[in-house]
Design a protein around this motif. Structure first.
Motif, PDB file in Angstrom:
ATOM      1  N   LYS A 133       0.928   4.137  -2.894  1.00 35.68           N
ATOM      2  CA  LYS A 133       0.713   5.571  -2.624  1.00 35.68           C
ATOM      3  C   LYS A 133       1.834   6.423  -3.198  1.00 35.68           C
ATOM      4  O   LYS A 133       1.584   7.478  -3.777  1.00 35.68           O
ATOM      5  CB  LYS A 133       0.575   5.812  -1.124  1.00 35.68           C
ATOM      6  CG  LYS A 133      -0.758   5.391  -0.573  1.00 35.68           C
ATOM      7  CD  LYS A 133      -0.864   5.683   0.912  1.00 35.68           C
ATOM      8  CE  LYS A 133      -2.177   5.184   1.452  1.00 35.68           C
ATOM      9  NZ  LYS A 133      -2.312   5.431   2.892  1.00 35.68           N
ATOM     10  N   THR A 134       3.078   5.981  -3.038  1.00 36.31           N
ATOM     11  CA  THR A 134       4.189   6.760  -3.589  1.00 36.31           C
ATOM     12  C   THR A 134       4.135   6.769  -5.112  1.00 36.31           C
ATOM     13  O   THR A 134       4.405   7.806  -5.737  1.00 36.31           O
ATOM     14  CB  THR A 134       5.547   6.205  -3.117  1.00 36.31           C
ATOM     15  OG1 THR A 134       5.657   4.832  -3.488  1.00 36.31           O
ATOM     16  CG2 THR A 134       5.703   6.350  -1.614  1.00 36.31           C
ATOM     17  N   ARG A 137       0.833  -1.212   0.000  1.00 36.06           N
ATOM     18  CA  ARG A 137       0.000   0.000   0.000  1.00 36.06           C
ATOM     19  C   ARG A 137       0.863   1.257   0.000  1.00 36.06           C
ATOM     20  O   ARG A 137       0.556   2.218  -0.705  1.00 36.06           O
ATOM     21  CB  ARG A 137      -0.924   0.000   1.210  1.00 36.06           C
ATOM     22  CG  ARG A 137      -2.087  -0.927   1.077  1.00 36.06           C
ATOM     23  CD  ARG A 137      -3.037  -0.809   2.257  1.00 36.06           C
ATOM     24  NE  ARG A 137      -4.033  -1.852   2.202  1.00 36.06           N
ATOM     25  CZ  ARG A 137      -4.312  -2.686   3.186  1.00 36.06           C
ATOM     26  NH1 ARG A 137      -3.679  -2.580   4.335  1.00 36.06           N
ATOM     27  NH2 ARG A 137      -5.226  -3.616   3.047  1.00 36.06           N
ATOM     28  N   SER A 138       1.927   1.267   0.792  1.00 31.39           N
ATOM     29  CA  SER A 138       2.787   2.449   0.815  1.00 31.39           C
ATOM     30  C   SER A 138       3.487   2.634  -0.528  1.00 31.39           C
ATOM     31  O   SER A 138       3.646   3.763  -1.001  1.00 31.39           O
ATOM     32  CB  SER A 138       3.809   2.353   1.940  1.00 31.39           C
ATOM     33  OG  SER A 138       4.718   1.294   1.706  1.00 31.39           O
ATOM     34  N   LYS A 139       3.870   1.548  -1.163  1.00 33.55           N
ATOM     35  CA  LYS A 139       4.493   1.638  -2.487  1.00 33.55           C
ATOM     36  C   LYS A 139       3.496   2.168  -3.514  1.00 33.55           C
ATOM     37  O   LYS A 139       3.845   2.999  -4.360  1.00 33.55           O
ATOM     38  CB  LYS A 139       5.017   0.270  -2.908  1.00 33.55           C
ATOM     39  CG  LYS A 139       5.817   0.289  -4.180  1.00 33.55           C
ATOM     40  CD  LYS A 139       6.408  -1.061  -4.482  1.00 33.55           C
ATOM     41  CE  LYS A 139       7.250  -1.035  -5.742  1.00 33.55           C
ATOM     42  NZ  LYS A 139       7.826  -2.350  -6.031  1.00 33.55           N
TER      43      LYS A 139
END
Length: 121
Positions: free
Chosen positions: A78-79, A74-76
């Protein structure tokens, strides 16, 4: 992380097969096989409870590993979405800066008012 998950799923599947084997053959294990550590029904119940505890630990470990993996993904995402938005903004700014300015009056084409084609001799 991917290698760990593959290894963990292998352990999980082996545990499932072993538990299924015990569940389907519990009478043979107690009555017909001569296992020293399972000599009575209470020994089998203790084994089932221990297997259940191991199963709960494996299941909780799986949930924790999956949540860690999903959080990283998820963080990847978002970036990458932020990067796409920035690139779109740059492309929009670049297209507006190089666009020709419109004239004050739109150009109107003259229509041929003569409906008949020219006659050639």
């Amino acid at each position: 992380m991917k290698k760990f998950k593959t290894f963990f799923y292998g352990i999980y599947i082996l545990y499932f097969f072993f538990s299924s084997f015990i569940a389907f053959n519990y009478e043979n294990i107690v009555l017909h096989w001569d296992w020293d550590w399972i000599s009575t029904w209470t020994g089998l119940i203790r084994l089932v409870l221990q297997m259940g505890g191991i199963g709960v630990i494996l299941f909780l470990t799986e949930i924790i590993v999956e949540n860690i993996h999903l959080g990283a993904k998820r963080s990847k995402i978002k970036t990458l979405e932020k990067e796409v938005t920035d690139l779109k903004a740059k492309l929009y700014d670049k297209s507006n800066a190089s666009a020709p300015e419109p004239t004050s009056a739109p150009a109107v084409e003259k229509k041929n008012e003569d409906p008949q084609p020219p006659v050639s001799e």
